[in-house]
Design an enzyme around this catalytic site. Structure first.
Site, PDB file in Angstrom:
ATOM      1  N   VAL A  11       1.313 -31.862  -2.300  1.00 40.38           N
ATOM      2  CA  VAL A  11       1.780 -33.026  -3.066  1.00 40.38           C
ATOM      3  C   VAL A  11       1.902 -34.254  -2.167  1.00 40.38           C
ATOM      4  CG1 VAL A  11       3.781 -33.933  -4.343  1.00 40.38           C
ATOM      5  CG2 VAL A  11       2.919 -31.648  -4.845  1.00 40.38           C
ATOM      6  N   THR A 121      10.161 -30.209  -6.104  1.00 40.47           N
ATOM      7  CA  THR A 121      10.861 -29.637  -7.262  1.00 40.47           C
ATOM      8  C   THR A 121      12.223 -29.105  -6.818  1.00 40.47           C
ATOM      9  OG1 THR A 121       8.742 -29.059  -8.230  1.00 40.47           O
ATOM     10  CG2 THR A 121      10.675 -27.902  -9.093  1.00 40.47           C
ATOM     11  N   ASN A 214       6.733 -26.877 -16.480  1.00 45.06           N
ATOM     12  CA  ASN A 214       6.050 -25.711 -15.901  1.00 45.06           C
ATOM     13  C   ASN A 214       6.447 -24.421 -16.617  1.00 45.06           C
ATOM     14  OD1 ASN A 214       4.552 -27.152 -14.126  1.00 45.06           O
ATOM     15  ND2 ASN A 214       5.519 -26.399 -12.270  1.00 45.06           N
ATOM     16  N   GLY A 259      -5.386 -14.015 -19.761  1.00 47.74           N
ATOM     17  CA  GLY A 259      -5.938 -13.509 -18.514  1.00 47.74           C
ATOM     18  C   GLY A 259      -5.012 -12.499 -17.908  1.00 47.74           C
ATOM     19  N   CYS A 266       3.206 -22.691  -8.156  1.00 49.05           N
ATOM     20  CA  CYS A 266       4.201 -23.417  -8.956  1.00 49.05           C
ATOM     21  C   CYS A 266       4.768 -22.620 -10.121  1.00 49.05           C
ATOM     22  CB  CYS A 266       3.588 -24.710  -9.480  1.00 49.05           C
ATOM     23  SG  CYS A 266       2.952 -25.722  -8.141  1.00 49.05           S
TER      24      CYS A 266
END
Ligand code: UGA
Length: 441
Positions: A11, A121, A214, A259, A266
């Protein structure tokens, strides 16, 4: 505007490049000399499309420099953005030691009127602690003044690996969490070139927004994975179910790919942190615990199902295609491959892995580790395979003509991301398996 970005991880590096491309003067700061040396030479320690070109161009324009000196970087900056890592602590909550170390290191060199914004975060409640630490350290360094006017803010990041530069240049929104008008004004100015909606909220709301975004996406993936499991039992096809629900505007089409479970640095971490945070504030029975548990169990559950379908993994040669956690990155953190390879080795299969960019570093090598090899080309990986398993939708893998490499012996094709044309693969002679449809050959 003169800004400093502390932390040259994913980031931090992307933010430094993007802010400097707006014409701001940016100093990227890290205590790791090797990383800084590399960045100065335009060497990015990970694969991210178009990032290297951006960093080289901005350094050549003198908009962007890198340093290890807090004094040099902070003393010339009006806005300091902290983008250091927040690894999960043993109890699942975010470990804030690098945030606080950065606060302590930067404080002595602050200009009397400065903004410190946390992009990492972090849970609600972090900002007052950081503010207290910075103010105390500044005062100790400047007992005679001048007094410090410190604006604190939370600037959560929403970019995705693999499309980080594009996401940063064209975000859906910018979220600024602060309390004072002058801080909102300055940080809005910083982001003006983006022409994106700017959402001004409290620091706590900004921090919750990051966890909520998220965790919502991770929950959505877990939800469709659960629907896929049910489809496998009842004759429905999850892809048909998706096509039937996504035109509903309340539901939409994104993040609907089933999947082997979500991975990366994250989603798994943030869901676990939100679960741990919920527990710490008395909400022990929370959704996020369950989402995390389902995701952690998912790979083994599916691999056990495939085990039955293919007549056992034991002794099979498996071509494992895609080792990164998703396409367009070489990041293998919490990638499906990190669990599949040990699973297959434990089941006495022989594995030939291939990825266009990633290499898997197996830290826990077992005595059967010699059974795992990483090939330099997809063509080499599939030679002699009894099972071809595609776990990451890299374009090179999904565009590959598997008809050309079909061998005369029976071969299973496991499409773990539902990306391939079943009819075509079956006509080429493969026994085709995928997610969310009663498995058949
Ligand atoms: C994620 C968020 O999407 C970003 O908004 C956020 O800024 C970032 O985390 C972060 O917190 O730094 P990222 O981890 O780079 O970004 O990757 P995603 O593309 O969101 O994928 C995460 C995982 O979900 C991958 O394992 C991917 O394969 C999986 N996934 C994604 C699915 O299984 N199904 C889907 O439909 C979409």
């Amino acid at each position: 505007m003169h800004i400093c970005v502390i932390g040259t991880g994913f980031v931090g590096v992307v933010s430094s490049g993007v802010f400097s491309s707006f014409g701001h003067t940016v100093v990227g700061l890290d205590v790791d000399e090797r990383k800084i040396d590399q960045l100065r030479q335009g060497i990015v320690p990970f694969y991210e499309p178009s990032l290297t070109d951006l960093l080289i161009a901005e350094q050549q324009k003198d908009h962007l420099t890198f340093t290890t000196s807090y004094e040099e970087a902070i003393s010339q900056s009006e806005v300091i953005i902290i983008a250091v890592g927040t690894p999960s602590a043993a109890d699942g909550q975010a470990d804030l030691k690098y945030i606080f170390a950065a606060c302590e290191s930067l404080a002595p060199y602050l200009q009397p009127k400065s903004i410190v914004a946390i992009k990492s975060t972090v849970p609600p409640g972090t900002l007052p602690k950081a503010q207290e630490l910075i103010s105390r350290t500044y005062l100790a360094a400047h007992p005679q003044g001048p007094a410090l006017e410190l604006g604190m803010a939370s600037l959560p990041e929403f970019l995705k690996e693999g499309s980080a530069v594009a996401d940063s240049l064209h975000p859906d929104r910018v979220v600024i969490g602060a309390r004072e008008d002058w801080v909102f004004q300055k940080l809005s100015e910083l982001h003006t070139p983006l022409q994106a909606p700017i959402i001004k909220v409290s620091p706590e709301s900004a921090q919750m927004a990051k966890y909520a975004a998220n965790s919502y996406l991770a929950t959505r993936i877990t939800f469709i994975n659960q629907i896929a499991d049910l489809c496998e039992l009842n004759g429905a096809d999850v892809q048909e179910v998706i096509s039937a629900i996504s035109p509903d505007k309340r539901i939409g089409t994104h993040y609907w790919y089933p999947g082997l479970g979500y991975g990366g640095s994250c989603f798994p971490k943030d869901v676990k942190e939100l679960a741990a945070y919920s527990r710490s504030v008395g909400e022990a029975n929370n959704l996020f615990n369950k989402v995390n548990e389902l995701n952690e169990d998912r790979m083994t559950k599916l691999m056990d199902t495939f085990d039955k379908e293919i007549g056992g993994w034991k002794g099979k040669k498996v071509a494992l295609l895609g080792l990164s956690f998703k396409p367009n990155t070489n990041d293998t953190r919490e990638a499906p491959s990190t669990k599949i390879v040990p699973y297959l080795l434990a089941h006495q299969a022989r594995v030939a892995g291939y990825d266009p960019k990633a290499r898997l570093e197996l830290t826990d090598q077992t005595d059967s580790a010699s059974e795992f090899v990483q090939k330099n080309t997809l063509a080499e990986a599939v030679i002699g395979a009894d099972v071809i398993m595609c776990v990451v939708e890299w374009p090179e893998i999904t565009d590959w003509d598997f008809g050309r490499s079909k061998e005369s012996k029976p071969q299973f094709f496991i499409d773990a991301r539902n990306q391939f044309d079943q009819t075509k693969l079956v006509s080429q002679g493969y026994q085709y398996l995928r997610i969310g449809k009663k498995l058949h050959t």
